[in-house]
Design a protein around this motif. Structure first.
Motif, mmCIF file in Angstrom:
data_model
loop_
_atom_site.group_PDB
_atom_site.id
_atom_site.type_symbol
_atom_site.label_atom_id
_atom_site.label_comp_id
_atom_site.label_asym_id
_atom_site.label_seq_id
_atom_site.Cartn_x
_atom_site.Cartn_y
_atom_site.Cartn_z
ATOM 1 N N TYR A 88 -3.427 11.055 -4.655
ATOM 2 C CA TYR A 88 -2.791 10.269 -5.719
ATOM 3 C C TYR A 88 -2.412 8.877 -5.202
ATOM 4 C CZ TYR A 88 0.780 8.754 -9.064
ATOM 5 O OH TYR A 88 1.535 8.025 -9.964
ATOM 6 N N LEU A 89 -1.753 8.823 -4.057
ATOM 7 C CA LEU A 89 -1.343 7.542 -3.490
ATOM 8 C C LEU A 89 -2.548 6.653 -3.200
ATOM 9 C CD1 LEU A 89 1.475 8.767 -1.073
ATOM 10 C CD2 LEU A 89 1.740 7.783 -3.369
ATOM 11 N N HIS A 90 -3.619 7.258 -2.698
ATOM 12 C CA HIS A 90 -4.844 6.496 -2.435
ATOM 13 C C HIS A 90 -5.452 5.993 -3.744
ATOM 14 C CE1 HIS A 90 -8.230 5.037 -0.209
ATOM 15 N NE2 HIS A 90 -9.075 5.836 -0.826
ATOM 16 N N ARG A 148 0.870 -1.178 0.000
ATOM 17 C CA ARG A 148 0.000 0.000 0.000
ATOM 18 C C ARG A 148 0.904 1.224 0.000
ATOM 19 N NH1 ARG A 148 -5.143 -0.009 2.590
ATOM 20 N NH2 ARG A 148 -5.151 2.091 1.753
ATOM 21 N N TYR A 149 0.488 2.260 -0.736
ATOM 22 C CA TYR A 149 1.273 3.488 -0.826
ATOM 23 C C TYR A 149 0.675 4.620 0.016
ATOM 24 C CZ TYR A 149 3.364 0.919 -4.654
ATOM 25 O OH TYR A 149 3.985 -0.043 -5.401
ATOM 26 N N GLY A 150 -0.607 4.582 0.228
ATOM 27 C CA GLY A 150 -1.284 5.612 1.004
ATOM 28 C C GLY A 150 -1.732 5.084 2.355
ATOM 29 N N LYS A 151 -2.362 5.963 3.116
ATOM 30 C CA LYS A 151 -2.812 5.601 4.456
ATOM 31 C C LYS A 151 -4.334 5.547 4.576
ATOM 32 C CE LYS A 151 1.160 7.806 6.776
ATOM 33 N NZ LYS A 151 2.152 6.981 6.291
ATOM 34 N N LEU A 157 -8.852 9.774 -8.856
ATOM 35 C CA LEU A 157 -7.933 10.368 -9.825
ATOM 36 C C LEU A 157 -8.606 11.411 -10.706
ATOM 37 C CD1 LEU A 157 -5.712 7.326 -10.856
ATOM 38 C CD2 LEU A 157 -5.334 9.036 -9.063
ATOM 39 N N GLU A 158 -9.917 11.300 -10.866
ATOM 40 C CA GLU A 158 -10.627 12.295 -11.673
ATOM 41 C C GLU A 158 -10.528 13.692 -11.047
ATOM 42 O OE1 GLU A 158 -14.528 12.118 -14.286
ATOM 43 O OE2 GLU A 158 -14.997 12.127 -12.134
ATOM 44 N N ALA A 159 -10.589 13.751 -9.737
ATOM 45 C CA ALA A 159 -10.459 15.048 -9.060
ATOM 46 C C ALA A 159 -9.081 15.656 -9.353
ATOM 47 C CB ALA A 159 -10.664 14.878 -7.555
ATOM 48 N N TRP A 178 -11.876 -0.202 -8.896
ATOM 49 C CA TRP A 178 -11.683 0.549 -10.128
ATOM 50 C C TRP A 178 -12.587 1.767 -10.250
ATOM 51 C CZ3 TRP A 178 -12.061 -4.971 -11.941
ATOM 52 C CH2 TRP A 178 -10.810 -5.592 -11.860
ATOM 53 N N TRP A 179 -13.841 1.652 -9.863
ATOM 54 C CA TRP A 179 -14.728 2.813 -9.931
ATOM 55 C C TRP A 179 -14.231 3.878 -8.955
ATOM 56 C CZ3 TRP A 179 -17.740 5.793 -6.802
ATOM 57 C CH2 TRP A 179 -18.645 6.650 -7.434
ATOM 58 N N GLU A 180 -13.842 3.461 -7.775
ATOM 59 C CA GLU A 180 -13.360 4.388 -6.755
ATOM 60 C C GLU A 180 -12.040 5.034 -7.170
ATOM 61 O OE1 GLU A 180 -16.223 1.510 -5.017
ATOM 62 O OE2 GLU A 180 -14.461 1.261 -6.277
ATOM 63 N N CYS A 181 -11.176 4.282 -7.835
ATOM 64 C CA CYS A 181 -9.935 4.845 -8.373
ATOM 65 C C CYS A 181 -10.247 5.958 -9.356
ATOM 66 C CB CYS A 181 -9.115 3.738 -9.049
ATOM 67 S SG CYS A 181 -7.745 4.346 -10.048
ATOM 68 N N HIS A 182 -11.193 5.671 -10.227
ATOM 69 C CA HIS A 182 -11.625 6.668 -11.213
ATOM 70 C C HIS A 182 -12.054 7.953 -10.518
ATOM 71 C CE1 HIS A 182 -14.972 7.768 -14.318
ATOM 72 N NE2 HIS A 182 -13.972 8.588 -14.394
ATOM 73 N N GLU A 183 -12.848 7.836 -9.482
ATOM 74 C CA GLU A 183 -13.322 9.015 -8.750
ATOM 75 C C GLU A 183 -12.169 9.799 -8.116
ATOM 76 O OE1 GLU A 183 -16.868 10.177 -7.876
ATOM 77 O OE2 GLU A 183 -16.737 9.368 -9.904
#
Length: 170
Positions: free
Chosen positions: A65-67, A16-19, A84-86, A77-82
């Motif tokens: 970004y890390l998250h 994991r990269y984020g917290k 990174l979209e911001a 994948w849907w949550e990643c899209h959300e």
């Protein structure tokens, strides 16, 4: 449609990269409450992030970004899209950072489409996302762009059984 209700993490031991914690479930359209619109959704009532423009040189300090990378790697994948979209909106859609983020967003959406059994759409979306990375340096925001492209193509061409994973380096 795939038999499983939601995708599983391809490698639960991946670093994991984020917290930030993961959402309560991986959203797949038609199989779970919409995260933002449905009162039962895992993100209902939470405001969409409005981050400042990301600095590609300071990617290690960018929690969103890390998250987003963690969400991608763990098949949210849907949550990643959300997430990174911001950052994509903040970066500017046509900037190198914007193109990089949009590429990952499209690959993430392609993975979700593949999981849902939409092979042709998935393949086209993955290639469109990777095309956004073609003018970037070999490493961008900690990602080996060439390796990510190769593994993504292999996954969507069914040569690789696991989604391309994002390894942050540097």
């Amino acid at each position: 449609m795939a038999e499983n209700q939601s995708p599983a993490a391809p490698d639960p031991q991946w670093p994991r990269y984020g917290k930030d914690p993961f959402p309560a479930y991986r959203f797949v359209p038609g199989r779970a409450p919409h995260p933002r619109r449905d009162p039962l959704g895992h993100s209902y009532g939470t405001p969409e992030p409005k981050p400042p423009p990301p600095d590609p040189e300071k990617w290690k300090e960018n929690a969103l970004y890390l998250h987003g990378i963690d969400l991608y790697n763990y098949a949210y994948w849907w949550e990643c899209h959300e997430a990174l979209e911001a950052l994509w909106h903040a970066a500017g859609h046509e900037s190198p950072t914007g193109q990089f983020l949009q590429g990952i967003i499209q690959v993430s959406a392609a993975n979700l489409k593949r999981f849902m059994g939409l092979e042709k759409t998935s393949h086209e979306m993955a290639l469109a996302g990777l095309a956004r990375h073609e003018k970037l340096p070999v490493y961008y925001m900690g990602v080996n762009v060439g390796l990510f492209a190769r593994e993504t193509r292999d996954f969507h061409d069914r040569k690789f059984t696991r989604q391309a994973m994002i390894r942050l380096q540097g």
